[in-house]
Design an enzyme around this catalytic site. Sequence first.
Site, PDB file in Angstrom:
ATOM      1  N   ASP A  23      33.795  13.388  19.991  1.00  0.00           N
ATOM      2  CA  ASP A  23      32.779  13.979  19.122  1.00  0.00           C
ATOM      3  C   ASP A  23      32.035  15.084  19.854  1.00  0.00           C
ATOM      4  O   ASP A  23      31.834  15.028  21.079  1.00  0.00           O
ATOM      5  CB  ASP A  23      31.761  12.919  18.671  1.00  0.00           C
ATOM      6  CG  ASP A  23      32.398  11.869  17.780  1.00  0.00           C
ATOM      7  OD1 ASP A  23      33.424  12.185  17.148  1.00  0.00           O
ATOM      8  OD2 ASP A  23      31.850  10.744  17.708  1.00  0.00           O
ATOM      9  N   ARG A  69      36.440   2.821   1.965  1.00  0.00           N
ATOM     10  CA  ARG A  69      35.494   2.577   3.037  1.00  0.00           C
ATOM     11  C   ARG A  69      34.590   3.795   3.192  1.00  0.00           C
ATOM     12  O   ARG A  69      35.060   4.936   3.176  1.00  0.00           O
ATOM     13  CB  ARG A  69      36.236   2.306   4.342  1.00  0.00           C
ATOM     14  CG  ARG A  69      35.320   2.091   5.547  1.00  0.00           C
ATOM     15  CD  ARG A  69      36.106   2.098   6.842  1.00  0.00           C
ATOM     16  NE  ARG A  69      35.227   1.962   8.001  1.00  0.00           N
ATOM     17  CZ  ARG A  69      35.544   2.345   9.228  1.00  0.00           C
ATOM     18  NH1 ARG A  69      36.753   2.877   9.459  1.00  0.00           N
ATOM     19  NH2 ARG A  69      34.691   2.192  10.222  1.00  0.00           N
ATOM     20  N   HIS A  72      39.999  11.471  18.955  1.00  0.00           N
ATOM     21  CA  HIS A  72      39.208  12.693  19.170  1.00  0.00           C
ATOM     22  C   HIS A  72      37.936  12.349  19.944  1.00  0.00           C
ATOM     23  O   HIS A  72      37.531  11.190  20.033  1.00  0.00           O
ATOM     24  CB  HIS A  72      38.824  13.314  17.824  1.00  0.00           C
ATOM     25  CG  HIS A  72      37.930  12.426  17.002  1.00  0.00           C
ATOM     26  ND1 HIS A  72      38.415  11.343  16.296  1.00  0.00           N
ATOM     27  CD2 HIS A  72      36.578  12.444  16.795  1.00  0.00           C
ATOM     28  CE1 HIS A  72      37.416  10.737  15.670  1.00  0.00           C
ATOM     29  NE2 HIS A  72      36.282  11.381  15.963  1.00  0.00           N
TER      30      HIS A  72
END
Length: 755
Positions: A686, A746, A684
């Site tokens: 941002d 994470r 993707h």
Amino acid sequence: MDYFNLFFLLCFSWKHFISNAHSSDSNQQPIPTEKLLVLTVATEETDGYLRFMQSANYFNYTIKVLGMGEEWRGGDVGRSIGGGQKVRLLKEAMEALTDQEDLVVLSVDSYDLIFAGGPEEILRKFQEANHKVLFAADGLIWPDKRLQEKYPSVRSGKRFLNSGGIIGYAPYVNKIVAQWNLHENDDDQLFYTKIYLDSFQRENLNIGLDHKSQIFQNLNGAIDEVLLKFGTKSARVRNTVYDTLPVVIHGNANTKMYLNYLGNYIPNAWNYERGCGVCDHNMVDLSQLKEYPTVMVGVFIEQPTPFLSQFFQRLVTLDYPKDKLNVFVHNNEVYHERHIQRFWEESKDVFNSFKVVGPEENLSQGQARNMGMGLCRKDPGCDFYLSMDTDVMLTNRQTLKLLIEQNRKIIGPLVTRHGKLWSNFWGALSLDGYYARSEDYIDIVQSKRVGVWNIPYMAHIYLIKGEVLRNQLKERNHFVLEKLDPDMALCRHARELTNHREKDSPNPETFHMLRVPKGMFMYITNRHEFGRLISTANFNTSHYNSDLWQIFENPVDWKEKYIHPNYTRIFTENYLEEPCPDVFWFPVFTERACDELVEEMEHYGSWSGGNHEDKRITGGYETVPTDDIHMKQIGYDKEWLHFIREFISPVTLKVFSGYYTKGYAVMNFVVKYTPGRQAYLRPHHDSSTFTINVALNSKGTDFQGGGCRFHRYNCSVDSPRKGWSFMHPGRLTHLHEGLPTTNGTRYIAVSFIDP
């Protein structure tokens, strides 16, 4: 008056006439300095007395002290009439000096008086006054205002007699004090006043007043008349009304605090050329001691306080033998119980002893502080008591040693609030006993004047000698006084007179006669950089890790706790990496910052689940969703944006030269990757000009896998470092994906900046 006294006065009148004839001679010889004798009354060696002697010794005055070791029965002269004991002692001393016609006697107080000039100057001014006896003058009449009309009028100068300073030839002074036949607690000033107002005695004994403060400067009612005049060798007080330089400075009545201020400079304590002239006097060399003194450290948590863990860490790292430290902690806040418990578990065996009193004891501040001080008082082996509030951040590990070496009864290190003039001391007090700014306050706070300063009030942190607690401050309730906070109560108890009833004097009617002057001085030192005060005013404890919210209120401590120690090296040493084209990697957070941010998010607990439908964003639909919590959800949006402006924007300017970011972001969130919920993120772009991505935990320890791949450059960073941030362009060029987390959890913090 009996015939003998009348005859004596007639004889004196004739000698006075002959003497005046000689004094009018323009060739009059100066009086040798060895012909001056200073007589002072002191029944014990108070701090004021020691200061008086220091100023006298500086100018080589010959001093004879009267009454040392006697019980004081002269009344409470600081508050009412009294002082007759001083006249009786002077009378006894003068009986042996009456035949020394060329001897000049200077009778002065000692507890509240300092010399600003030497014997030669004072004798010259006495000769110029052309009187046999000269009293200090005052603009205020005391103790009987009804006598005002009986005073001779003066064209210029002060009209009324003050008995705190008398200078005259021995036979004449003797003739005055020989008339004393009153009680120890009768008023000395009234006695001298009546003699002065007797025109026959005034003229025949040639008594005068120092109307224009040539010799004596009484401060009561005259503070507005005086100012400090700095010279190359010493400071002086100048009377601006009469343009004179008085030699004897007297802090009578309620001006003792102002005298303490002047005493920080006069006669040789401090000036601009030399700095502090007395700071090294009577210091203790710890290196010469067989062993270090034992110190009781009282730690007080009386309100919710940010960065408490850092406070305790600084206490542990003080450069002082821990087997000589006994620690008493009073915690009044339930919120801090977990912090105390953690410190107890880590440090209970570090110190010689460790005692904690918690909120369940329901102690007031005054009671808690009395308890801590009492632990030192009742232990003969306690050499010092160090009181510390937890809003004090000591950055100097030598602080305790430096305070002990100064060898003062009560002393504190200067600590100030970052960027403000707020400190842990007051330079002056108003007439009602509260804050007033002294002329030198700002210069001391800003270290433009460096030294050890006698001040009226201190708080937050101070060191007291154990012997002082067992003697001058042996009463056990110093922190409780009506309408005053505990520290103000202690300071008032220390600096003012203290009632003391002798065992052999049970009569309540004699109670006032046994009031003895304590007048302990309190000092603040700014000879070194010691640390700072943090603000507790707006500390909101509703969060799990509330320190995170202190970026506005306590920015220095926030940065110290949360910003990576190597962050500044980005700018000084180019300490950053570029693992992929236009992808920059640099340290920004400490491990503690990462842990607390993760703890805060997990404590909040409402993770989004990585669904496309998202009511938190405009339109309610997220194209590339993550399992996250937004900063807004925990009320951290303003603080996070400030972090971006303060610590991310400067890096942007360095790596993207010519681009000036607004430091604004709508999307600020913490992402959670787990194999069972969301392990990765598909490719993707941002919605940002540039993006930051901060690793909040450690690969290999907390999770396996993870990382980020940038498709355009076929470049991956698969070993993120805890506390380090990626920074990369958001639109068009840097299509990227989150690589799968294969084990563990994470966490990353992400911001889409300048959308």
